[in-house]
Design a protein around this motif. Structure first.
Motif, PDB file in Angstrom:
ATOM      1  N   TYR A 168      10.355 -45.315  16.040  1.00 41.29           N
ATOM      2  CA  TYR A 168       8.513 -44.459  16.725  1.00 41.29           C
ATOM      3  C   TYR A 168       8.400 -45.208  17.701  1.00 41.29           C
ATOM      4  CZ  TYR A 168       9.427 -40.716  12.875  1.00 41.29           C
ATOM      5  OH  TYR A 168       9.653 -39.964  12.090  1.00 41.29           O
TER       6      TYR A 168
ATOM      7  N   ASN B 251      -5.498 -24.863  19.663  1.00 40.89           N
ATOM      8  CA  ASN B 251      -4.908 -23.872  19.425  1.00 40.89           C
ATOM      9  C   ASN B 251      -5.110 -22.261  20.188  1.00 40.89           C
ATOM     10  OD1 ASN B 251      -3.603 -25.051  17.171  1.00 40.89           O
ATOM     11  ND2 ASN B 251      -4.606 -23.794  15.896  1.00 40.89           N
TER      12      ASN B 251
ATOM     13  N   ASP C 291       1.818 -26.720  14.867  1.00 37.34           N
ATOM     14  CA  ASP C 291       1.176 -25.966  15.249  1.00 37.34           C
ATOM     15  C   ASP C 291       1.465 -24.793  15.748  1.00 37.34           C
ATOM     16  OD1 ASP C 291      -0.779 -26.813  17.758  1.00 37.34           O
ATOM     17  OD2 ASP C 291      -1.019 -25.297  16.665  1.00 37.34           O
TER      18      ASP C 291
ATOM     19  N   ARG D 282       8.474 -40.434   2.294  1.00 35.39           N
ATOM     20  CA  ARG D 282      10.211 -40.154   2.733  1.00 35.39           C
ATOM     21  C   ARG D 282      10.418 -41.202   1.400  1.00 35.39           C
ATOM     22  NH1 ARG D 282       8.668 -37.918   7.775  1.00 35.39           N
ATOM     23  NH2 ARG D 282       8.390 -39.996   8.596  1.00 35.39           N
TER      24      ARG D 282
ATOM     25  N   SER E 136      -7.878 -30.127   0.530  1.00 39.41           N
ATOM     26  CA  SER E 136      -6.766 -29.551   0.763  1.00 39.41           C
ATOM     27  C   SER E 136      -5.597 -31.033   0.826  1.00 39.41           C
ATOM     28  CB  SER E 136      -7.406 -29.531   2.497  1.00 39.41           C
ATOM     29  OG  SER E 136      -6.129 -29.437   3.752  1.00 39.41           O
ATOM     30  N   TYR E 137      -4.408 -30.672   1.138  1.00 39.96           N
ATOM     31  CA  TYR E 137      -3.905 -31.933   1.646  1.00 39.96           C
ATOM     32  C   TYR E 137      -2.599 -31.454   2.196  1.00 39.96           C
ATOM     33  CZ  TYR E 137      -5.265 -34.185  -2.083  1.00 39.96           C
ATOM     34  OH  TYR E 137      -7.190 -35.109  -3.568  1.00 39.96           O
ATOM     35  N   GLU E 138      -1.961 -32.744   2.792  1.00 37.07           N
ATOM     36  CA  GLU E 138      -0.161 -31.609   3.315  1.00 37.07           C
ATOM     37  C   GLU E 138       0.391 -31.039   2.367  1.00 37.07           C
ATOM     38  OE1 GLU E 138       2.499 -33.341   2.581  1.00 37.07           O
ATOM     39  OE2 GLU E 138       3.649 -32.690   3.472  1.00 37.07           O
TER      40      GLU E 138
ATOM     41  N   ALA F 152      12.186 -36.522  10.885  1.00 35.33           N
ATOM     42  CA  ALA F 152      11.792 -35.703   9.978  1.00 35.33           C
ATOM     43  C   ALA F 152      10.862 -35.447  10.926  1.00 35.33           C
ATOM     44  CB  ALA F 152      11.643 -36.363   8.707  1.00 35.33           C
ATOM     45  N   ASP F 153      10.001 -34.541  11.157  1.00 34.07           N
ATOM     46  CA  ASP F 153       9.050 -33.757  11.697  1.00 34.07           C
ATOM     47  C   ASP F 153       9.297 -33.325  13.357  1.00 34.07           C
ATOM     48  OD1 ASP F 153       6.593 -35.735  10.280  1.00 34.07           O
ATOM     49  OD2 ASP F 153       7.078 -33.870   9.272  1.00 34.07           O
TER      50      ASP F 153
ATOM     51  N   ASN G  48      -2.760 -38.542   7.461  1.00 27.82           N
ATOM     52  CA  ASN G  48      -3.263 -36.962   7.281  1.00 27.82           C
ATOM     53  C   ASN G  48      -3.060 -37.304   6.020  1.00 27.82           C
ATOM     54  OD1 ASN G  48      -5.408 -35.640   8.869  1.00 27.82           O
ATOM     55  ND2 ASN G  48      -2.903 -36.038   9.926  1.00 27.82           N
ATOM     56  N   ARG G  49      -1.340 -37.659   5.198  1.00 22.38           N
ATOM     57  CA  ARG G  49      -0.670 -37.186   4.137  1.00 22.38           C
ATOM     58  C   ARG G  49      -1.340 -38.922   2.919  1.00 22.38           C
ATOM     59  NH1 ARG G  49       4.962 -36.471   6.776  1.00 22.38           N
ATOM     60  NH2 ARG G  49       4.636 -34.069   7.310  1.00 22.38           N
ATOM     61  N   ARG G  50      -2.346 -39.441   3.129  1.00 24.69           N
ATOM     62  CA  ARG G  50      -2.317 -40.255   2.731  1.00 24.69           C
ATOM     63  C   ARG G  50      -1.545 -41.286   2.409  1.00 24.69           C
ATOM     64  NH1 ARG G  50      -7.771 -37.592   0.578  1.00 24.69           N
ATOM     65  NH2 ARG G  50      -7.039 -36.332   2.350  1.00 24.69           N
TER      66      ARG G  50
ATOM     67  N   GLU H 109       0.012 -38.771  11.513  1.00 17.87           N
ATOM     68  CA  GLU H 109       0.708 -37.645  10.263  1.00 17.87           C
ATOM     69  C   GLU H 109      -0.162 -39.160   9.034  1.00 17.87           C
ATOM     70  OE1 GLU H 109       3.131 -35.226  12.594  1.00 17.87           O
ATOM     71  OE2 GLU H 109       3.848 -37.329  11.707  1.00 17.87           O
TER      72      GLU H 109
ATOM     73  N   LYS I 145       1.553 -41.067  16.592  1.00 14.20           N
ATOM     74  CA  LYS I 145       1.633 -39.762  16.085  1.00 14.20           C
ATOM     75  C   LYS I 145       2.401 -39.814  14.290  1.00 14.20           C
ATOM     76  CE  LYS I 145       4.100 -34.802  16.581  1.00 14.20           C
ATOM     77  NZ  LYS I 145       5.439 -35.758  15.825  1.00 14.20           N
TER      78      LYS I 145
END
Lengths: 297, 337, 552
Positions: free
Chosen positions: B94, A258, C252, B83, C414-416, C223-224, B298-300, B295, B291
């Motif tokens: 994607y 970052n 970020d 989603r 932590s979670y999203e 999305a995103d 990370n979001r499981r 993600e 990506k």
């Protein structure tokens, strides 16, 4: 290559390993790489003495200090501090210990399982062998990082899981190399001779085959070691490997990514650490391979 | 010839089979097991029974595997838990981005790698060769994510000549018809089509270079060693003595024969590209499959994780088989069987 | 051979340079489009379903209008879709006169055949209120604001008097009611659109493909990645000057800043302190700031041991070094919090004493509570940047260090963000770092949404603290319209809160946004909202190369 004894005209023929070392030694790049690598290992071993501070200690008054040779730098912190005030030099030094030991654990795990499976497979019945090869081929075909990421996704993130994930990914390499080396050796005449002599499978293996398949396995070990370091750093960078505040180099990069515009040293320095470590190991591997090639000729 | 095709098809089917067994077993480890993919259409197979019963009945491996594979082959990979969209559809939104990036990277890698390898081979052991070989080795020791950061720092932030992230400038609204930005900009009927195309190209440069660096080193090295091997052959010498110019010798005679190991390398690079795209897409915020998968981790979002690896791995296997097939076509040993 | 390679390399390099230098082209496309680097993807395009500011920025603040809105850049209310209103003497009846000639947006999926009228107002509220309403259960997200503010209990009836007059009948007088109607969840949806969706059985499109009366309409969402809007050509205030709006979703923060200086974005959300300091090197960038109506706090789940013991909660309050947190996390751009409402909110009780940082006191309290050996706990923090907390994870780590000193071992979870909020709502945490941004300039917004018993039932009271005395005080304060009386009640409430300490209140932060100088007429609001209505753009020039000026 022979050496003359002083009193008797006896020629001493150096062993394979000695010859190997000789070739390796002659190659200046590999030698230099070896020295660098030993240096890094020493840093890792003596990290406690070399590092001036605890790598997780935050100096609140010294956030984002550039390396000491800059005007704004602080002589207390040789390579500067990161976004939370931790000394970068200490972090890199402990990071060396972490990276090398993690990679070592990975290689140990994957090599032992891989070689075991490879040996088993080459002596097992052909159907099992073919099945094993199919599975190994399949794992090899998949992108390594992708596989590691998915394994971590299922078993959870963190240090020990990252080790397992990368180890699983590297196993097929060892299986394949072991098996192909063994298959290469078995048709050779000395093996046939031993079998005619009545040697049991075990003796055959330990006495004759094993010593001769070690060279390619050793090379594979260095390759795996370098791959392991890179994969663990990649997982750390993605946040799936060593978690903060572990000073793993990849994890450090994920945290400092970052601040690249304002504190570029927090990005360049850990990266250089990874780069030089990988470079030295790769050069050693190359040197070993060249030495082995020369040997075979 | 037919034999070749047949052989490759068998390989394809077998590999796909092993892949699905792998993903099936993997899915068993998810918190809700395989219910995300079998539950939905279950009423079609066993009418009247509730999906809950079905999941309990999956003690029979073969039955559940059969259900699983019929779902997968019909294009149903479950729904994203974050989603709610179809995983299969999301993948095709994607993945073209990843493909486009990979092609660009490969183009860069071969475009630079082949000439460099040839050049190095011609000047074997001289300083030019040594420079190329050592840079090549250095290049293969650089971690991609760090390399990306350095290049972004230099070219995007310091010099300002490349964009920082994304596939195209935000002011251009391009409908994703093919998913390939370069094509979509040209076929979009907006008045800024060419401008958008240049913007897309512009955004592609740095990520392609980053992703293509490792393949570049591999291709350079393989080309060099293959060409060294080939150039020392007798038929090359005889071609030269016959007066054929060096360029023609290299491109028409030598390269043809060096192609086989080069194609093997290319085949290996596919996996490298996919693994690299996971990291490259993260840094450049490139909306590709890598990506997307990260993600999901990370979001499981387990359906996406499962669908992602199944789809990406299938693609990798498919391209391996295709490349193998192509190299077999090129290889004279096979051609006249 | 040489020539070929040289030629190829030269062509390659040349095309690189060519495309690179093309960056300078002044693009007329870019001139009329505003690009905003936002910090996260919205959870939905329907503001009724959420409480997150990010979702409001993407939906209610651009796509919709409400009956009453805040005057730009202030917290004063003014009429929007309602031109005027009458309030009965007993404070229980409100009659709103609706604006005529307001058009809904025409999109790819909807063509309005009538203007906005009372039916739309009824639909928008009844959907949230009536459990048997066809659209009530469409989304799994529920109606957090409507429920936690207990509007279902407050509103007795909503009556359509005629096409342009709506009457709200309340069960009891409610002082903040008008301010409540200016909140995002009270946005007005199109009843006609909703009814068109019913036969097609596409009810969820109401929330994912929105139609409103606001200045911008949604054209495309990836999305995103991005959200694209275009100016609503028939907006009742007149079409906006900018033709298009793009939200470039960039979680970020450093990438946001990098995009801003590269010219890819015109504004960036939620800059980090390090970016604020760096703006000096970029003359074309402008920093806007506003004291925030917000609070950041550590909520302790009083339904889980040992947090049901007030002594333990007080001990944790003593153990956390807030000055340090402010310095490291906020870089001084915040104030220490001791009350749940910010100092610039009326009724703020300054006489309440801040719980001092004292490890001895903390240990004493833990000992007397029977936890001298300490205990294990989990500490939840979300990996996102909010106005009230620029870096929750970093804060969690620092708090973790503080707690270690009194033998409390905290594990960071932590979670999203979306998942995080859901799990906290379900009470899965021991303690969680959360925050709140005031929506309407009224203390009731903080107290009822975060600390009331109703909020404990609906899950937005993360400490699940339900004190009947406290609850009664804030309910009363919410009903009286006499400012003095309300102030007194809120002051008492703050004292009670401090005695019970269900939270560790941490900080009130200032809010910042960095923009390119070409953006004119943009204002921050005290409620930290991003509104693009009324913003104008100066065209970009050919010499627009921000980064060149940054060479150090």
């Amino acid at each position: 290559m022979t050496s003359q004894s002083q009193f008797y005209h006896q020629t001493r023929i150096p062993s394979t390993y000695a010859r190997w070392w000789g070739h390796f030694y002659d190659n200046k790049f590999s030698l230099m790489a070896l020295i660098v690598f030993i240096f890094i290992c020493l840093v890792a071993v003596f990290a406690d003495f070399l590092a001036p501070y605890d790598p997780t200690h935050t100096f609140i008054d010294a956030i984002h200090k550039p390396p000491s040779w800059y005007d704004l730098g602080d002589t207390r912190f040789l390579l500067g501090t990161d976004y939370i005030g931790r000394d970068i030099f200490s972090r890199l030094v402990f990071g060396a210990r972490l990276s090398l030991s993690l990679a070592g654990a990975v290689v140990l795990l994957s090599a032992s399982s891989g070689i075991f499976l490879g040996v088993l497979s080459s002596f097992a019945n052909p159907w099992l062998d073919a099945l094993m090869m199919r599975v190994m081929d399949f794992i090899l075909a998949l992108p390594s990082l992708l596989l590691a990421v998915v394994i971590v996704a299922v078993i959870g993130r963190g240090l020990p899981n990252a080790i397992y994930a990368v180890a699983i990914v590297l196993v097929p390499h060892f299986v394949l190399i072991t098996r192909s080396a063994i298959k290469h050796e078995i048709p050779k005449e000395y093996v046939t001779a031993m079998r005619l002599d009545g040697a049991s499978k075990t003796r055959l293996f330990y006495h004759s085959i094993l010593p001769n398949i070690l060279p390619p396995i050793i090379i594979q070990l260095t390759l795996a070691f370098s791959t392991a370091i890179l994969e663990i750093a990649s997982l750390g960078f993605l946040g799936l490997g060593a978690q903060a505040p572990h000073p793993e180099w990849g994890t450090i990069l994920s945290e400092s990514h970052n601040d690249i515009m304002f504190a570029s040293w927090t990005v360049t320095l850990p990266g250089l650490a990874i780069f030089f470590t990988l470079l030295s190991i790769n050069l050693i591997g190359d040197g070993l391979r060249d030495a082995m090639d020369l040997e075979q000729k | 010839m037919l034999y070749l095709v047949f052989r490759q098809l068998i390989h394809l089917v077998l590999s796909f089979f092993v892949l699905t067994i792998f993903t099936f077993s993997l899915a068993q480890l998810f918190p809700q097991g395989i219910s995300f993919i079998i539950e939905a259409e279950s009423n079609n197979i066993f009418s009247g029974e509730t999906s809950q019963n079905l999941v309990n009945q999956t003690s029979n491996f073969f039955v559940s595997y059969y259900q699983y594979i019929s779902q997968v082959l019909s294009g149903y990979f479950g729904l994203s838990t974050v989603r709610g969209t179809s995983v299969f559809d999301e993948f095709f939104i994607y993945f073209p981005a990843t493909l486009e990036l990979s092609f660009a990277a490969l183009f860069f890698a071969t475009g630079l790698g082949l000439p460099l390898g040839i050049f190095a081979a011609k000047h074997k052991h001289k300083w030019q060769d040594k420079v190329i070989v050592s840079t090549s080795l250095a290049g293969s020791s650089i971690p991609i994510f760090w390399w990306a950061m350095l290049l972004v720092l230099l070219f995007s932030l310091f010099l300002g000549i490349t964009p920082v992230a994304s596939r195209i400038g935000f002011e251009y609204d391009i409908l994703p018809i093919t998913g390939f930005m370069l094509i979509d900009t040209l076929i979009s009927n907006q008045d800024y089509a060419t401008e958008a195309f240049i913007s897309a190209l512009h955004h592609l440069i740095l990520p392609a270079i980053v992703l293509g660096t490792i393949p570049l080193t591999a291709i350079t090295r393989t080309t060099r060693s293959a060409m060294i091997g080939v150039l020392s052959e007798d038929y090359i010498r005889s071609a030269k003595t016959r007066g054929i110019s060096a360029v023609v010798v290299v491109w028409k005679y030598a390269l043809r024969n060096a192609m086989i190991p080069i194609m093997t390398t290319l085949s290996l690079q596919i996996s490298v590209l996919i693994a690299g795209s996971l990291l490259t897409e993260t840094i450049f915020s490139w909306p590709g499959a890598g990506k997307w998968l990260l993600e999901a981790v990370n979001r499981r979002d387990f359906p996406v994780i499962h669908g992602g690896i199944l789809a990406i791995a299938s693609f990798v296997i498919l391209s391996h088989i295709l490349l193998d097939f192509l190299s077999m076509l090129v290889d004279p040993k096979w051609r006249h069987r | 051979m040489y020539k070929f390679s040289v030629f190829f390399l030269a062509a390659f390099g040349y095309s690189f340079v060519l495309v690179g230098c093309n960056n300078n082209q002044s693009s007329t496309v870019r001139d009329k489009i505003l690009v905003y680097c936002s910090e996260a993807s919205p959870q939905s395009f329907n503001p009724q379903l959420v409480t997150s500011g990010t979702t409001f920025d993407a939906s209610s603040r651009q796509i919709y209008n409400r009956l009453i809105e805040f005057s730009p850049g202030t917290s004063r209310i003014m009429g929007s879709l309602a031109t005027r209103w009458d309030i009965s003497a007993d404070g229980k009846q409100y009659i709103f006169y609706l604006r005529k000639g307001v058009q809904f947006q025409t999109t790819n999926f909807f063509q309005p055949t009538r203007h906005f009228n009372a039916d739309d107002v009824l639909f928008s509220f009844q959907r949230q209120w009536k459990k048997n309403h066809p659209f009530h259960n469409v989304s799994s997200l529920g109606f957090p604001y409507f429920e936690s503010m207990e509007l279902g209990k407050l509103i007795k009836n909503i009556v359509k008097l005629d096409d342009y007059r709506v009457k709200f009948v309340l069960n009891n007088p409610d002082a903040p009611f008008l301010a409540t109607l200016a909140m995002d969840f009270a946005s007005i949806l199109s009843a006609e659109y909703a009814h068109q969706l019913i036969p097609k059985n596409e009810l969820s499109s109401l929330d994912t493909q929105p139609v409103g009366t606001g200045p911008f309409q949604l054209t495309r969402y990836q999305a995103d990645a991005f959200i694209r809007y275009k100016a609503h050509p028939d907006y009742w205030k007149g079409k906006e000057q900018i033709d298009g709006l793009v939200f470039a979703i960039t979680p970020d923060p450093s990438l946001r800043f990098a995009r801003l200086i590269a010219g890819e974005c015109d504004l960036m959300a939620k800059p980090l302190p390090i970016h604020l300091r760096a703006v000096i090197d970029y003359p074309k960038l402008v920093t806007l700031s506003e004291p925030g109506s917000n609070i950041s706090y550590l909520a302790m789940n009083t339904t889980k041991k040992p947090f049901d013991d007030q002594k333990v909660r007080l001990a944790i309050n003593h153990a956390i070094n807030k000055k340090l947190l402010l310095k490291i996390i906020y870089h001084g751009n915040a104030e220490i919090a001791k009350n749940p409402i910010p100092p610039n909110m009326w009724s703020y009780n300054d006489t309440v004493s801040d719980i001092p940082f004292s490890l001895e006191k903390a240990r004493e309290l833990l000992d007397s509570a029977g936890y001298s050996k300490g205990f294990d706990m989990d500490l939840w923090a979300a990996p996102v940047q909010r106005t009230y907390n620029p870096n929750a994870i970093k804060m969690a780590k620092l708090i973790q260090q503080d707690l270690e000193k009194i033998n409390i071992h905290a594990k960071i979870v932590s979670y999203e963000f979306g998942t995080f909020l859901n799990k906290v709502k379900n009470g899965e945490h021991h303690a969680a770092l959360l925050g709140w941004i005031g929506d309407n300039g009224d203390p009731d917004n903080f107290f009822s949404s975060l600390l009331s018993c109703a909020a404990a039932r609906s899950g937005s009271n993360a400490s699940y603290w339900c004190d009947p005395d406290f609850d009664q005080i804030i309910t009363q304060a919410g009903q009286k319209s006499d400012l003095k009386a309300r102030t007194q009640l809120y002051r008492t409430a703050q004292e009670k809160f401090s005695q019970s300490s269900p939270w560790v209140p941490i900080a009130h932060s200032k809010q910042f946004i960095i923009t390119h100088e070409r953006v004119n007429n943009f204002h921050l609001t005290p409620t930290d909202g991003v509104y693009f209505s009324g913003v104008t753009l100066k065209p970009l020039h050919k010499t627009e190369q921000l980064s060149k000026q940054a060479e150090k």
